[in-house]
Motif scaffolding. Sequence first.
Motif, mmCIF file in Angstrom:
data_model
loop_
_atom_site.group_PDB
_atom_site.id
_atom_site.type_symbol
_atom_site.label_atom_id
_atom_site.label_comp_id
_atom_site.label_asym_id
_atom_site.label_seq_id
_atom_site.Cartn_x
_atom_site.Cartn_y
_atom_site.Cartn_z
ATOM 1 N N GLY A 9 0.673 -1.018 0.353
ATOM 2 C CA GLY A 9 0.154 0.079 0.178
ATOM 3 C C GLY A 9 0.494 1.135 -0.033
ATOM 4 N N LEU A 20 -0.807 -5.199 -4.273
ATOM 5 C CA LEU A 20 -0.718 -5.380 -3.182
ATOM 6 C C LEU A 20 -0.033 -6.922 -2.936
ATOM 7 C CD1 LEU A 20 -4.079 -3.985 -1.919
ATOM 8 C CD2 LEU A 20 -1.784 -2.982 -1.548
ATOM 9 N N ARG A 38 -12.059 -3.936 0.916
ATOM 10 C CA ARG A 38 -11.844 -2.457 1.494
ATOM 11 C C ARG A 38 -12.731 -2.355 2.298
ATOM 12 N NH1 ARG A 38 -12.031 -0.279 -4.455
ATOM 13 N NH2 ARG A 38 -14.039 -0.363 -4.720
ATOM 14 N N THR A 90 -9.109 4.676 -1.926
ATOM 15 C CA THR A 90 -8.821 5.351 -1.040
ATOM 16 C C THR A 90 -8.880 4.392 -0.416
ATOM 17 O OG1 THR A 90 -8.049 7.486 -2.022
ATOM 18 C CG2 THR A 90 -8.602 7.086 0.440
ATOM 19 N N TYR A 93 -7.150 -2.239 3.004
ATOM 20 C CA TYR A 93 -6.996 -2.952 2.017
ATOM 21 C C TYR A 93 -6.490 -4.102 2.595
ATOM 22 C CZ TYR A 93 -8.309 -0.351 -2.113
ATOM 23 O OH TYR A 93 -9.174 0.576 -3.193
ATOM 24 N N THR A 112 -3.910 -2.854 5.158
ATOM 25 C CA THR A 112 -2.297 -1.544 4.284
ATOM 26 C C THR A 112 -3.568 -0.248 3.428
ATOM 27 O OG1 THR A 112 -1.147 -1.731 3.084
ATOM 28 C CG2 THR A 112 -2.532 -3.423 2.011
ATOM 29 N N GLN A 113 -3.156 0.546 4.003
ATOM 30 C CA GLN A 113 -3.496 1.455 2.837
ATOM 31 C C GLN A 113 -3.192 1.659 1.785
ATOM 32 O OE1 GLN A 113 -5.934 3.647 4.458
ATOM 33 N NE2 GLN A 113 -6.474 4.505 3.099
ATOM 34 N N VAL A 114 -4.296 2.864 0.967
ATOM 35 C CA VAL A 114 -4.106 2.825 -0.292
ATOM 36 C C VAL A 114 -4.979 4.407 -0.779
ATOM 37 C CG1 VAL A 114 -4.769 2.455 -2.572
ATOM 38 C CG2 VAL A 114 -4.222 0.517 -1.152
#
Length: 118
Positions: A9, A20, A38, A90, A93, A112-114
């Motif tokens: 991410g 990812l 997500r 955004t 995930y 994990t941040q996107v």
Amino acid sequence: QVQLVESGGGLVQPGGSLRLSCVASGIIFSRYGMGWYRHAPENQRELVAVIGRGGSTNVADSVKGRFTISRDNPKNTVYLQMNSLKPEDTAAYYCHAYEVGLRGSEYWGQGTQVTVSS
């Protein structure tokens, strides 16, 4: 002992790409279907993509044509290739493993941040 560890991410501009990865340990990986979910703060948790034990895949309409899920059983890893990213992608995930059966187990990664922003 069971762990799903996501990575990949980050911050990306609209139209960009990210991949990812989720590495599983403590399970017999080939017995599990794998999915990516997500969750954005203002939205419900959404199933993004899923891949079965035999490799069949399904993706959400919102990401169809842009995201691809795949798996590498010898590496105990599932991937989510994310192309043509949009601000509405955004979210955090999460990797998910599910064992098919009446008493099948399921496990979640930490996420994990996107972030897609200009």
